[in-house]
Design a protein around this motif. Structure first.
Motif, mmCIF file in Angstrom:
data_model
loop_
_atom_site.group_PDB
_atom_site.id
_atom_site.type_symbol
_atom_site.label_atom_id
_atom_site.label_comp_id
_atom_site.label_asym_id
_atom_site.label_seq_id
_atom_site.Cartn_x
_atom_site.Cartn_y
_atom_site.Cartn_z
ATOM 1 N N VAL A 201 0.093 4.537 6.610
ATOM 2 C CA VAL A 201 1.214 5.091 5.850
ATOM 3 C C VAL A 201 0.705 5.938 4.693
ATOM 4 C CG1 VAL A 201 1.568 3.161 4.236
ATOM 5 C CG2 VAL A 201 3.503 4.579 4.917
ATOM 6 N N VAL A 202 -0.409 5.536 4.092
ATOM 7 C CA VAL A 202 -0.998 6.344 3.015
ATOM 8 C C VAL A 202 -1.428 7.705 3.566
ATOM 9 C CG1 VAL A 202 -2.976 6.546 1.473
ATOM 10 C CG2 VAL A 202 -1.724 4.393 1.607
ATOM 11 N N ALA A 203 -2.080 7.683 4.737
ATOM 12 C CA ALA A 203 -2.548 8.938 5.341
ATOM 13 C C ALA A 203 -1.372 9.826 5.755
ATOM 14 C CB ALA A 203 -3.419 8.630 6.561
ATOM 15 N N VAL A 204 -0.344 9.218 6.331
ATOM 16 C CA VAL A 204 0.813 9.993 6.809
ATOM 17 C C VAL A 204 1.565 10.613 5.633
ATOM 18 C CG1 VAL A 204 3.081 9.816 7.915
ATOM 19 C CG2 VAL A 204 1.088 8.713 8.959
ATOM 20 N N ILE A 205 1.799 9.846 4.587
ATOM 21 C CA ILE A 205 2.516 10.385 3.420
ATOM 22 C C ILE A 205 1.703 11.479 2.750
ATOM 23 C CG2 ILE A 205 3.399 9.854 1.122
ATOM 24 C CD1 ILE A 205 5.229 8.890 3.303
ATOM 25 N N ASP A 206 0.386 11.334 2.748
ATOM 26 C CA ASP A 206 -0.472 12.374 2.173
ATOM 27 C C ASP A 206 -0.355 13.665 2.984
ATOM 28 O OD1 ASP A 206 -2.669 13.285 0.368
ATOM 29 O OD2 ASP A 206 -3.776 13.378 2.253
ATOM 30 N N VAL A 207 -0.362 13.555 4.309
ATOM 31 C CA VAL A 207 -0.210 14.738 5.157
ATOM 32 C C VAL A 207 1.176 15.353 4.970
ATOM 33 C CG1 VAL A 207 -0.101 15.552 7.541
ATOM 34 C CG2 VAL A 207 -1.870 13.943 6.870
ATOM 35 N N TRP A 208 2.191 14.488 4.878
ATOM 36 C CA TRP A 208 3.561 14.993 4.653
ATOM 37 C C TRP A 208 3.622 15.781 3.336
ATOM 38 C CZ3 TRP A 208 6.851 13.734 0.557
ATOM 39 C CH2 TRP A 208 8.135 14.281 0.642
ATOM 40 N N ASP B 175 9.944 9.846 12.753
ATOM 41 C CA ASP B 175 9.671 8.903 13.842
ATOM 42 C C ASP B 175 8.442 8.050 13.541
ATOM 43 O OD1 ASP B 175 11.823 9.823 15.303
ATOM 44 O OD2 ASP B 175 10.643 11.261 16.456
ATOM 45 N N ILE B 176 7.422 8.689 12.950
ATOM 46 C CA ILE B 176 6.202 7.944 12.635
ATOM 47 C C ILE B 176 6.486 6.860 11.589
ATOM 48 C CG2 ILE B 176 3.910 8.118 11.580
ATOM 49 C CD1 ILE B 176 3.628 10.857 12.864
ATOM 50 N N ILE B 177 7.159 7.235 10.522
ATOM 51 C CA ILE B 177 7.472 6.270 9.461
ATOM 52 C C ILE B 177 8.345 5.147 10.000
ATOM 53 C CG2 ILE B 177 8.719 5.972 7.280
ATOM 54 C CD1 ILE B 177 6.018 7.295 6.927
ATOM 55 N N ASN B 178 9.333 5.494 10.827
ATOM 56 C CA ASN B 178 10.215 4.474 11.391
ATOM 57 C C ASN B 178 9.443 3.519 12.292
ATOM 58 O OD1 ASN B 178 12.283 3.906 13.992
ATOM 59 N ND2 ASN B 178 13.125 3.539 11.961
ATOM 60 N N SER B 179 8.567 4.076 13.157
ATOM 61 C CA SER B 179 7.791 3.216 14.053
ATOM 62 C C SER B 179 6.850 2.303 13.274
ATOM 63 C CB SER B 179 6.985 4.076 15.034
ATOM 64 O OG SER B 179 7.839 4.824 15.867
ATOM 65 N N GLN C 111 4.192 1.180 -0.016
ATOM 66 C CA GLN C 111 3.365 2.379 -0.137
ATOM 67 C C GLN C 111 4.195 3.659 -0.146
ATOM 68 O OE1 GLN C 111 0.347 2.903 -0.832
ATOM 69 N NE2 GLN C 111 -0.526 0.849 -0.652
ATOM 70 N N ALA C 112 5.223 3.718 0.711
ATOM 71 C CA ALA C 112 5.940 4.980 0.925
ATOM 72 C C ALA C 112 7.059 5.232 -0.067
ATOM 73 C CB ALA C 112 6.504 5.013 2.350
ATOM 74 N N LEU C 113 7.840 4.188 -0.393
ATOM 75 C CA LEU C 113 9.057 4.412 -1.181
ATOM 76 C C LEU C 113 8.795 5.028 -2.548
ATOM 77 C CD1 LEU C 113 12.118 4.186 -1.104
ATOM 78 C CD2 LEU C 113 11.902 1.879 -2.080
ATOM 79 N N PRO C 114 7.841 4.537 -3.336
ATOM 80 C CA PRO C 114 7.624 5.159 -4.657
ATOM 81 C C PRO C 114 7.270 6.644 -4.554
ATOM 82 C CG PRO C 114 6.513 3.033 -4.522
ATOM 83 C CD PRO C 114 6.974 3.360 -3.141
#
Length: 1032
Positions: free
Chosen positions: A597-604, A619-623, A639-642
């Motif tokens: 999730v850290v890597a995905v949010i960073d890419v986002w 879809d990635i975050i939901n899965s 990790q993601a919400l803040p």
């Protein structure tokens, strides 16, 4: 007034190496451009054959700029100071004279300038242009013909109106044909074909307006040209490439095949008699020219010759044009007899040969991961011989799947054998043909597997032995690390046929792909191929076979996110998305989820401007968050919400898309929750979310916000009700303020889903909403008076349907007392409802509306009985069988009968009965629909052949879903449809049975004067009622 010498001096200064001199000259030239006589001076410089060629070219370029900026207000870039008519005439004459100049570049530049002038002046101010150009074409001067052809190439495309095309073509086409058969240069002759092709396109475009003249034109013109094409194509194509220094002869063939493709698409019946000779000629070209293609593009032992003009003549241009033409013929199902036996084998062998990787491909893809990924994607791949060949193979498989698949089997077996022999003999390029053959068969994996299944179900042998390739060929390829493209193709091919692999073998392939991903020294092609293979395996293999490998794969993909970009990053994200769905994430650990999730949010964060990426992240975050493993959801949210809340807060007005995407990702987290949102979720989100939604104007952000709040109400309404901001206002008050804002806005697009939010508020927070319910309903009814779009109207009406199904009499009493601009709220609601009920979309909303209408009819309230609403359309002789355009509607407005609400309610309910108890938009399942004539005015659209044959409609089964709905229709099959409404009693009821029982009971009890209501129905509706009531 600037003289030619003044302008020449200025132009020379603009080319000076001294920046000060150059700048002064450019400023002076800008001054000159405002003087009309400058254009004349420029044209005189262009015509001066004794002047320096560089100066003449510069003058011609500036002259075209002068035309676009100073000639006429017709041009968008016009800056004023247009020349007089006399000066324009002199400039036109000088430019026209330039078409015959000995210097080719001057002719070309003059043609461009004259085309610009023609755009503006022809025919009103330059009536003799066409006759003058045709005279040039008829001259014996190669220079004049060349210059005129260049003008016509642009002119026919853009400047002829419907009425001008036919007269012009009568004069022009015979001259063009004579040039095609002359000894002019190949490039000039090729332009005649190009102009002819544009003429065919123009004829097709005016076919509806001038059917008879066009019919006469194609019956007289096309046969002559097609005969000429046939003669030219029967000439040996190898002669055009025999001279290694000049391939310009290919230009004529390129344009001929493009013209044939256009004729076949536009006037297929005209070309049909010629196909038995044209299609074989196409294959002859492919077979004859392959040796040259191999020498110059595959082996690259020699350089491609340059053209005498600026445009390059490349052999791939001819090959793609041939393949496009043959694809068009196959796609239309013509010349079927030819595409069999040896012809089919020869054609498919040619496809396999031509789609081999070229030297340029190898060099580019080896160093550019994004280019390599793009060529594997149907939507991203730049057009090439490889793409054209695979498209042709697709067409062949679509038309004759069993025959083509069997032919592919024979061809690939031969390729396997010859490539092995080439490898043994030490040829360094032995791998190219095998890679191409695997690419061809792999690209058609889905179709081939369906064909295998169909043949076996019919008791016939398999047309191709994929298992043999997977068992005997692919394993030997996977060890060829010195040939990364072939090795990578082996991985991808195995994954494309994952469904045919035994579990053990699939595991071995997957393990090998993982080793490649983890290897530090693996090259770009093999790593990308391994990732693609993993994606295919996850889609095509059983979860049980994948589960042992998935945690390792997910862990390996995480680091890829930080080092990839563009198409490669898109591939990694798509692969991660399908990996996370395997076995519903039961293999996930908190540590892995945290790192991902850290890597995905960073890419986002780095890519939230790219719409392609933005569509993958939710879809990635939901899965990730939806894993059943305890603690995963909390880890992902922590990790993601803040970070997402911060993005919502800091996004500026011109970065609203960032806030919108962040809100969408929050919605993905909310969707994943199964037991409330978790402690502190909404208090953390609410300040930034409500601040954003109160300020933003972007409708997409507002829609995302409404969707997010709807999910929150569904999943954990308690948190929303309990939250208070610093001033003490509750979450519910903020939501209602947002609803009020949406209802007051003129733009309806942001409010298309507001009805769902209101319905779920009423379902989940009914007691809390009760104090403000009258005010809310008043605002909704008031907005109905100005609502325009059907979806927005539905959002306003369906909440009332929900309330009526639960608290009918209370709501009706409230509406009866409500005053909306001199009308009762009940009057406004019922009028709006009755006009739009049959357009409501979605399973639950339509059913809710139907159930509420039965409740309203059964109420027998006098206020409803007295309401008059729109009935049926009044048919008039002047509007029958006439397409009603806006202008016709203004002069002859559509009128309706006026009926009481009970009558209208029964009409709507009967329509529901006739459509199977579902919304009409879901398709008609009743037999009576088979007898209804189409009114779409397409009765004359029958093509050649019997359109009632089953084969013509086989493809429809792939496009339609339940009750005729398209499979991509969100209303029916969207997995995100909320479970609340799916489990609602209204969703479970047998609507057809309920409506029949309701109508029978109304007839038995004469509810709401049912017999009188039936007397006011149409004959067809009365018959339906009688059948329902009398049927036992």
């Amino acid at each position: 007034m600037p003289s030619p010498s003044n302008v020449a001096e200025c132009l020379a200064g603009t080319l000076d190496t001294n920046p000060n001199v150059r700048m002064a000259a450019e400023l002076k030239l800008a001054e000159f451009m405002a003087i009309p006589e400058t254009g004349l001076a420029l044209s005189q410089l262009v015509s001066a054959q004794d002047a320096d060629i560089n100066l003449r070219q510069s003058a011609s370029i500036v002259l075209r700029k002068f035309v676009r900026e100073r000639w006429s207000p017709y041009f968008q870039s016009f800056k004023g100071s247009a020349p007089s008519t006399e000066i324009k005439n002199q400039i036109r004459q000088a430019v026209f004279h330039g078409l015959s100049d000995p210097a080719r570049k001057i002719r070309s530049l003059s043609a461009h300038t004259l085309s610009s002038i023609a755009n503006c002046d022809w025919p009103d101010e330059y009536p003799d242009l066409l006759t003058s150009l045709i005279s040039l074409l008829s001259s014996n001067s190669p220079e004049s013909v060349h210059g005129a052809m260049q003008v016509f190439t642009e002119f026919i495309k853009s400047d002829l109106t419907e009425d001008q095309i036919l007269p012009v073509l009568r004069d022009l086409l015979p001259v063009l044909l004579s040039i095609l058969g002359s000894t002019e240069t190949p490039l000039t002759r090729s332009r005649t074909v190009s102009v002819f092709r544009q003429c065919v396109i123009s004829l097709f475009m005016v076919k509806e307006q001038h059917p008879q003249p066009v019919k006469e034109a194609i019956s007289t013109v096309l046969p002559v040209w097609l005969e000429a094409f046939k003669v030219l194509l029967n000439m040996d194509p190898s002669k055009d490439v025999a001279e290694g220094s000049n391939w310009e002869g290919l230009a004529v063939r390129i344009q001929i095949f493009k013209a044939l493709d256009t004729i076949h698409t536009s006037f297929p019946r005209s070309i049909a008699p010629y196909l038995p000779e044209l299609v074989p000629a196409s294959l002859v070209h492919l077979n004859t020219l392959y040796t040259t293609f191999d020498r110059y593009y595959l082996a690259s032992t020699e350089s491609v010759p340059s053209s005498s003009e600026d445009e390059t003549i490349e052999l791939p241009q001819l090959i793609t044009s041939i393949m496009d033409f043959v694809s068009s013929v196959v796609r239309a199902g013509r010349a079927k007899e030819w595409f069999t036996g040896d012809n089919a084998v020869s054609l498919i062998s040619a496809i396999f040969s031509y789609i081999q990787m070229t030297d340029d491909d190898e060099e580019n893809w080896a160093n550019n991961a994004n280019a390599f990924v793009a060529q594997e994607d149907d939507d991203l791949a730049p057009y090439s011989v490889r793409v054209a060949g695979l498209d042709l193979l697709t067409c062949l498989l679509d038309r004759t799947p069993a025959q083509t698949t069997a032919t592919c089997h024979n061809v690939i077996q031969k390729v396997v054998l010859t490539s092995d022999q080439a490898r043994t003999s030490g040829k360094k390029d032995w791998w190219r043909s095998l890679e191409a053959a695997l690419t061809a068969v792999g690209s058609q994996a889905e179709t081939i597997q369906e064909c295998i299944d169909d043949e076996q179900e019919s008791g016939r042998n398999r047309p191709i032995d994929i298992e043999s390739l997977l068992t005997n060929v692919i394993p030997t390829i996977l060890g060829q690390s010195e040939f990364p493209f072939l090795q990578g193709r082996g991985f991808v091919f195995a994954s494309q046929y994952a469904k045919l692999l035994p579990v053990q073998l699939a595991g071995q392939y997957l393990d090998a792909a993982i080793h490649v991903i983890e290897a530090n020294d693996a090259s770009i092609p093999i790593k990308v191929s391994a990732v693609k293979a993993v994606q295919n395996f996850c889609v095509g293999s059983d979860d049980n076979a994948l589960s042992p490998f998935i945690p390792r794969i997910a862990k390996d993909l995480g680091p890829f996110l930080a080092v990839t970009s563009e198409d490669t990053l898109s591939l990694v994200l798509e692969t991660l998305s399908v990996v996370l769905e395997v076995d519903k994430g039961k293999w996930m650990t908190q540590e892995l989820a945290n790192s991902l999730v850290v890597a995905v949010i960073d890419v986002w964060t780095k890519n939230n401007k790219d719409p392609i990426f933005l569509s993958i992240f939710p879809d990635i975050i939901n899965s990730l968050a939806a894993s059943d493993v305890p603690g995963i959801y909390a880890t992902v949210v922590k990790q993601a919400l803040p970070l997402l809340c911060n993005s919502i807060s800091v996004a500026t007005a011109d970065q609203s898309y960032v806030a919108g995407s962040a809100i969408e990702l929050v919605s993905s987290l909310v969707k994943a929750s199964t037991n409330g949102l978790g402690e502190g979720f909404f208090p953390h989100l609410a300040p930034s979310l409500f601040k954003c939604l109160s300020d933003v104007e972007d409708r997409d952000v507002l829609q995302n916000g409404i969707t997010c709040l709807t999910l929150i109400v569904r999943k954990d309404c308690g948190q929303l009700l309990a939250w208070r901001d610093a001033s003490g206002q509750s979450g519910l008050e903020h939501v209602l303020r947002l609803v009020a804002r949406i209802l007051q806005a003129e733009d309806e697009s942001a409010g298309l889903t507001i009805g769902e939010l209101i319905i779920h508020l009423l379902r989940r927070a009914g007691e809390s909403v009760l104090p403000v319910l009258p005010e809310l309903l008043h605002a909704m009814v008031t907005r109905m008076l100005t609502a325009k779009t059907a979806t927005f109207v539905q959002s306003l009406v369906v909440p009332f349907a929900f309330l009526i199904n639960n608290q009918r009499d209370t709501v009706l009493a409230l509406l009866e007392e409500m005053n909306i601009q001199g009308r009762t709220g009940l009057d406004v609601l019922i009028q709006t409802w009755c006009e739009n009920a049959e357009t409501f979309q979605g399973f639950w909303p339509s059913r809710s509306s139907t159930m509420a209408l039965t409740a309203l009819f059964a109420s027998e309230r006098p206020s409803l009985q007295a309401l008059m609403v729109k009935g049926d359309i009044i048919l008039k002789s002047e509007t029958t069988n006439v397409i009603m355009t806006r202008s016709r509607t203004r002069t002859t407005p559509i009128e309706f009968t006026s009926v009481s609400f009970p009558v209208k309610a029964i009409k709507i309910l009967l329509h529901e009965v006739q459509s199977g108890g579902e919304p009409a938009t879901m398709g008609n399942t009743q037999d009576f629909a088979d007898d209804v004539d189409s009114d779409d005015g397409d009765d004359n659209w029958a093509d050649a052949g019997d359109v009632t044959k089953d084969s013509e409609f086989e493809f429809l089964s792939e496009l339609i879903g339940p009750k005729g709905m398209a499979f991509d229709n969100d209303d029916i099959l969207d997995d995100s449809d909320d479970e609340d409404l799916k489990g609602d009693p209204i969703s479970q009821i047998d609507m057809q049975g309920h409506l029949v029982s309701f109508l029978r009971e109304c007839a038995a009890r004469n509810t709401n004067h049912f017999s009188s209501v039936v007397d006011q129905l149409s004959a067809e509706e009365t018959l339906v009622v009688r059948q329902i009531v009398e049927h036992t």
